[in-house]
Design a protein around this motif. Sequence first.
Motif, PDB file in Angstrom:
ATOM      1  N   GLY A  83       0.810  -1.221   0.000  1.00 39.83           N
ATOM      2  CA  GLY A  83       0.000   0.000   0.000  1.00 39.83           C
ATOM      3  C   GLY A  83       0.840   1.267   0.000  1.00 39.83           C
ATOM      4  N   SER A  84       1.926   1.279   0.792  1.00 42.77           N
ATOM      5  CA  SER A  84       2.713   2.515   0.857  1.00 42.77           C
ATOM      6  C   SER A  84       3.502   2.722  -0.431  1.00 42.77           C
ATOM      7  N   MET A  85       4.044   1.630  -0.981  1.00 44.53           N
ATOM      8  CA  MET A  85       4.787   1.792  -2.246  1.00 44.53           C
ATOM      9  C   MET A  85       3.845   2.162  -3.389  1.00 44.53           C
ATOM     10  N   LEU A  86       2.668   1.566  -3.365  1.00 48.37           N
ATOM     11  CA  LEU A  86       1.686   1.921  -4.396  1.00 48.37           C
ATOM     12  C   LEU A  86       1.348   3.408  -4.305  1.00 48.37           C
ATOM     13  N   SER A  87       1.148   3.894  -3.086  1.00 50.55           N
ATOM     14  CA  SER A  87       0.791   5.305  -2.908  1.00 50.55           C
ATOM     15  C   SER A  87       1.897   6.204  -3.450  1.00 50.55           C
ATOM     16  N   LEU A  88       3.144   5.818  -3.246  1.00 53.85           N
ATOM     17  CA  LEU A  88       4.260   6.602  -3.782  1.00 53.85           C
ATOM     18  C   LEU A  88       4.182   6.653  -5.313  1.00 53.85           C
ATOM     19  N   LEU A  89       3.937   5.507  -5.920  1.00 50.00           N
ATOM     20  CA  LEU A  89       3.872   5.473  -7.392  1.00 50.00           C
ATOM     21  C   LEU A  89       2.700   6.316  -7.913  1.00 50.00           C
ATOM     22  N   LEU A  90       1.596   6.303  -7.161  1.00 51.22           N
ATOM     23  CA  LEU A  90       0.438   7.116  -7.566  1.00 51.22           C
ATOM     24  C   LEU A  90       0.776   8.601  -7.445  1.00 51.22           C
ATOM     25  N   LYS A  91       1.507   8.941  -6.380  1.00 54.12           N
ATOM     26  CA  LYS A  91       1.872  10.341  -6.136  1.00 54.12           C
ATOM     27  C   LYS A  91       2.745  10.884  -7.277  1.00 54.12           C
ATOM     28  N   LEU A  92       3.494   9.998  -7.893  1.00 53.83           N
ATOM     29  CA  LEU A  92       4.390  10.435  -8.965  1.00 53.83           C
ATOM     30  C   LEU A  92       3.648  10.665 -10.280  1.00 53.83           C
ATOM     31  N   VAL A 132      -0.362   5.098   9.745  1.00 54.54           N
ATOM     32  CA  VAL A 132      -0.640   5.473   8.353  1.00 54.54           C
ATOM     33  C   VAL A 132      -0.698   7.005   8.204  1.00 54.54           C
ATOM     34  N   ASN A 133      -1.081   7.689   9.291  1.00 53.11           N
ATOM     35  CA  ASN A 133      -1.133   9.158   9.220  1.00 53.11           C
ATOM     36  C   ASN A 133       0.255   9.743   8.966  1.00 53.11           C
ATOM     37  N   GLY A 134       1.259   9.137   9.604  1.00 51.47           N
ATOM     38  CA  GLY A 134       2.635   9.597   9.407  1.00 51.47           C
ATOM     39  C   GLY A 134       3.115   9.271   8.005  1.00 51.47           C
ATOM     40  N   VAL A 135       2.726   8.096   7.513  1.00 54.95           N
ATOM     41  CA  VAL A 135       3.147   7.702   6.165  1.00 54.95           C
ATOM     42  C   VAL A 135       2.533   8.668   5.144  1.00 54.95           C
ATOM     43  N   ALA A 136       1.274   9.014   5.371  1.00 53.89           N
ATOM     44  CA  ALA A 136       0.601   9.950   4.451  1.00 53.89           C
ATOM     45  C   ALA A 136       1.264  11.325   4.510  1.00 53.89           C
ATOM     46  N   MET A 137       1.616  11.754   5.725  1.00 49.87           N
ATOM     47  CA  MET A 137       2.261  13.066   5.857  1.00 49.87           C
ATOM     48  C   MET A 137       3.603  13.064   5.125  1.00 49.87           C
ATOM     49  N   ASP A 138       4.359  11.993   5.346  1.00 52.98           N
ATOM     50  CA  ASP A 138       5.658  11.818   4.687  1.00 52.98           C
ATOM     51  C   ASP A 138       5.477  11.923   3.159  1.00 52.98           C
ATOM     52  N   LEU A 139       4.520  11.188   2.644  1.00 55.96           N
ATOM     53  CA  LEU A 139       4.275  11.172   1.189  1.00 55.96           C
ATOM     54  C   LEU A 139       3.862  12.559   0.681  1.00 55.96           C
ATOM     55  N   SER A 140       3.093  13.248   1.512  1.00 57.13           N
ATOM     56  CA  SER A 140       2.572  14.559   1.076  1.00 57.13           C
ATOM     57  C   SER A 140       3.690  15.587   0.895  1.00 57.13           C
ATOM     58  N   HIS A 141       4.877  15.307   1.457  1.00 55.69           N
ATOM     59  CA  HIS A 141       5.983  16.264   1.322  1.00 55.69           C
ATOM     60  C   HIS A 141       6.677  16.178  -0.029  1.00 55.69           C
ATOM     61  N   ILE A 142       6.335  15.202  -0.815  1.00 54.31           N
ATOM     62  CA  ILE A 142       6.919  15.099  -2.161  1.00 54.31           C
ATOM     63  C   ILE A 142       6.345  16.221  -3.025  1.00 54.31           C
ATOM     64  N   ASN A 143       7.237  16.868  -3.752  1.00 51.89           N
ATOM     65  CA  ASN A 143       6.806  18.090  -4.455  1.00 51.89           C
ATOM     66  C   ASN A 143       6.092  17.803  -5.774  1.00 51.89           C
ATOM     67  N   ARG A 144       4.966  17.118  -5.638  1.00 50.61           N
ATOM     68  CA  ARG A 144       4.059  16.908  -6.783  1.00 50.61           C
ATOM     69  C   ARG A 144       2.684  17.380  -6.342  1.00 50.61           C
ATOM     70  N   SER A 145       1.898  17.842  -7.318  1.00 48.64           N
ATOM     71  CA  SER A 145       0.585  18.355  -6.923  1.00 48.64           C
ATOM     72  C   SER A 145      -0.353  17.211  -6.534  1.00 48.64           C
ATOM     73  N   GLY A 146      -1.481  17.594  -5.981  1.00 52.88           N
ATOM     74  CA  GLY A 146      -2.465  16.590  -5.543  1.00 52.88           C
ATOM     75  C   GLY A 146      -2.458  16.474  -4.035  1.00 52.88           C
ATOM     76  N   THR A 147      -3.563  15.938  -3.508  1.00 49.27           N
ATOM     77  CA  THR A 147      -3.678  15.817  -2.048  1.00 49.27           C
ATOM     78  C   THR A 147      -3.390  14.393  -1.594  1.00 49.27           C
ATOM     79  N   VAL A 148      -2.847  14.294  -0.382  1.00 47.19           N
ATOM     80  CA  VAL A 148      -2.631  12.981   0.250  1.00 47.19           C
ATOM     81  C   VAL A 148      -3.161  13.088   1.675  1.00 47.19           C
ATOM     82  N   ARG A 149      -4.028  12.155   2.068  1.00 45.31           N
ATOM     83  CA  ARG A 149      -4.517  12.178   3.450  1.00 45.31           C
ATOM     84  C   ARG A 149      -4.489  10.787   4.045  1.00 45.31           C
TER      85      ARG A 149
END
Length: 342
Positions: free
Chosen positions: A42-51, A68-85
């Motif tokens: 799930g976390s790796m998939l979310s990263l690929l989606l974020k890209l 999972v809240n921390g993982v989402a926050m971590d992912l949200s710091h990637i400089n691509r548009s879109g929301t992550v929660r």
Amino acid sequence: MYLNKVFSRNLVRHSYISLKRFSTTSKRNHSVCVIGADGGIGSMLSLLLKLKPDLVTDIRMHDIRESVNGVAMDLSHINRSGTVRGYTGRSQLKKALKGADIVVISGGISKVAVMTRENLFIENASIMEEFARVCAEMCSEALIDIVTNPVNSCVPVFCETMRKLGTFNPTKVIGVTTLDLMRISTFIASMKGLDPRKVTCPVVGGHSLLTMVPLLSQCNPPINFSEDETVELFNKVRIAGEEVVRAKAGNGAAQIAMAYSLAYFIFDQLKAKRGKADVVQCGYVANNAHKTKYFATKLLLGTDGIIKDLGLGKLSSFEQEKIYEAIPIILRDVDTAERFIR
Ligand code: LMR
């Protein structure tokens, strides 16, 4: 698109599908809800989606674990548009699912030792049933992608629960088996000295040792295999998941290639959703072509899920024999799911 080249011939007859009609009506913002998002897949998939912010604009990461809240926050710091929660626990599951376009179910128990996928059924069936109930209530229009094992039984548990609740739509729920297609193309390419990205091969039947049937006769480019090579490739793809589990020595099952293949599948679904024509994938779906009620076949995807089940196509006698062997096992797996539901 994974199988397009393989099936381009089959698709000529689907040319009535109007790309223009789809593209004018399809929306550009897509929400994907990943269930089991704190896990490796799930976390790796979310990263690929974020890209891919051009395809996925909203990522909802749900897990029973609060981290999972921390993982989402971590992912949200990637400089691509879109929301992550992040969403956690049962209480926030409904919120995570509400209005999602695609729901990916990767949650549940995975193999930690040498065991069969079927051994996971008891634990994962109740989880699937619960997800199906909440999806029926919150997002019955969403496309649902399931990789929780045993896929052969978990998909029927999900579908039959939704059916009982009057919300099952067979064009929207798919057991994603893209990992099997990726593995076989990689193995073929390595055997024949080819570029794996340029080899495609459908895999049908189911997602377990004796139900996975790669259709080597439908490879693209067309390739000749000796009998020994055919048997070697069948065995290799069938035991690939077990080999990863064994090599990880108690640390779980395949995650990286699974996440990648899932992302690939979701991108194809979203492209089809936006109006791209001739998107063909394989998946395990409700389908009575082989009297098993569920079977992995070649599927034509469109704006709203599966447009057409393309079946299996022409099989070699070896492949036909393997399909006959798979049928009673899938029947048993589906029956296990139905008995659980009853
Ligand atoms: C796989 O094919 O790798 C997955 O289904 C995980 C597993 O349990 O083998």
